[in-house]
Write an enzyme that holds these catalytic residues in place. Structure first.
Site, PDB file in Angstrom:
ATOM      1  CG  HIS A  42      -0.055   0.221   2.483  1.00 32.86           C
ATOM      2  ND1 HIS A  42       0.582  -0.826   3.122  1.00 32.86           N
ATOM      3  CD2 HIS A  42       0.320   1.335   3.138  1.00 32.86           C
ATOM      4  CE1 HIS A  42       1.282  -0.350   4.133  1.00 32.86           C
ATOM      5  NE2 HIS A  42       1.156   0.955   4.172  1.00 32.86           N
ATOM      6  CG  HIS A 124       7.476   4.909   1.116  1.00 31.95           C
ATOM      7  ND1 HIS A 124       7.164   6.015   1.883  1.00 31.95           N
ATOM      8  CD2 HIS A 124       7.521   3.859   1.975  1.00 31.95           C
ATOM      9  CE1 HIS A 124       7.043   5.649   3.149  1.00 31.95           C
ATOM     10  NE2 HIS A 124       7.243   4.345   3.237  1.00 31.95           N
TER      11      HIS A 124
HETATM   12  P1  2AM Z   1       6.491   2.301   6.218  1.00 35.96           P
HETATM   13  O1  2AM Z   1       5.865   1.337   5.268  1.00 35.96           O
HETATM   14  O2  2AM Z   1       7.498   3.194   5.589  1.00 35.96           O
HETATM   15  O3  2AM Z   1       7.007   1.622   7.464  1.00 35.96           O
HETATM   16  C1  2AM Z   1       1.328   1.519   8.512  1.00 35.96           C
HETATM   17  O4  2AM Z   1       2.198   1.285   9.552  1.00 35.96           O
HETATM   18  C2  2AM Z   1       1.912   2.480   7.522  1.00 35.96           C
HETATM   19  O5  2AM Z   1       2.200   3.718   8.166  1.00 35.96           O
HETATM   20  C3  2AM Z   1       3.204   2.011   6.902  1.00 35.96           C
HETATM   21  O6  2AM Z   1       3.156   2.268   5.509  1.00 35.96           O
HETATM   22  C4  2AM Z   1       4.287   2.823   7.546  1.00 35.96           C
HETATM   23  O7  2AM Z   1       5.298   3.264   6.693  1.00 35.96           O
HETATM   24  C5  2AM Z   1       3.548   4.044   8.015  1.00 35.96           C
HETATM   25  N1  2AM Z   1       4.096   4.465   9.302  1.00 35.96           N
HETATM   26  C6  2AM Z   1       4.276   3.699  10.385  1.00 35.96           C
HETATM   27  N2  2AM Z   1       4.776   4.429  11.408  1.00 35.96           N
HETATM   28  C7  2AM Z   1       4.924   5.686  10.934  1.00 35.96           C
HETATM   29  C8  2AM Z   1       5.390   6.904  11.497  1.00 35.96           C
HETATM   30  N3  2AM Z   1       5.798   6.985  12.772  1.00 35.96           N
HETATM   31  N4  2AM Z   1       5.404   7.989  10.725  1.00 35.96           N
HETATM   32  C9  2AM Z   1       4.991   7.928   9.438  1.00 35.96           C
HETATM   33  N5  2AM Z   1       4.528   6.806   8.843  1.00 35.96           N
HETATM   34  C10 2AM Z   1       4.492   5.705   9.590  1.00 35.96           C
END
Ligand code: 2AM
Length: 175
Positions: A42, A124
């Site tokens: 996603h 991303h």
């Molecule tokens: P990531 O894939 O780069 O880890 C669910 O957890 C989604 O939210 C994931 O796509 C994750 O990104 C993002 N996410 C998780 N923790 C986060 C944070 N502290 N700040 C921003 N995005 C976050």
């Protein structure tokens, strides 16, 4: 008070999920990192952290007021962030509609008192996790394209060492 870990995001069409995981299997060796399941691929628009049911109602109401036309995503970039250990797919040029949607959701979340990431929006799709060591990146000779006609509020749950994501509600992109 019960809370859920929530974020706004965009899902990928199943055909693209399958094409991406087939490409990923050929492009990276098993030691590079832990692959996310196809159904979990996603693009996050706004991460909200732990949210109470009351705040969820408020952010859903605001999200439902967004009026924005659909846009097309061109997935043609990839990279590695060693610190969080993420290998990702992205866009060389983020469409205006994507950036506007993310900014709107982020400002609505901030207004509702939700957590907001201090990092700028870097759209991303995470492909591998636990990728903390150097990774040989494949050539960027791929290009997936799909139309985005809706966005969703998703719940992230962490079980047996892995996260999975479930759609809570979706809204259409309409002009
Ligand atoms: P990531 O894939 O780069 O880890 C669910 O957890 C989604 O939210 C994931 O796509 C994750 O990104 C993002 N996410 C998780 N923790 C986060 C944070 N502290 N700040 C921003 N995005 C976050």
């Amino acid at each position: 008070m019960s809370t859920r870990r929530l974020f706004f995001g965009i899902g990928l069409p199943q055909t693209i999920q399958q094409e991406i995981i087939a490409w990923r299997a050929a492009a990276f060796n098993a030691a590079a990192g832990r692959p996310l399941a196809a159904a979990n691929l996603h693009l996050t628009l706004a991460f909200l952290g732990e949210v109470s049911d009351e705040k969820t109602t408020a952010i859903c109401r605001l999200a439902g007021r967004i009026r924005q036309p659909p846009f097309t995503l061109h997935i043609d970039d990839a990279g590695h962030w060693p610190r969080p250990g993420v290998v990702w797919l992205g866009l060389r040029q983020a469409p205006r509609g994507l950036v506007q949607l993310a900014e709107m959701l982020r400002s609505q979340a901030a207004r509702s008192g939700c957590y907001q990431s201090p990092h700028p929006f870097h759209p991303h799709i995470s492909l591998l996790r636990n990728a903390t060591r150097p990774v040989a990146m494949p050539p960027r000779d791929f290009h997936w394209q799909f139309d985005v006609a809706q966005f969703s509020l998703l719940q992230s749950t962490f079980e047996q060492g892995r996260s999975s994501y479930k759609v809570i509600e979706s809204w259409p992109l309409i002009a």
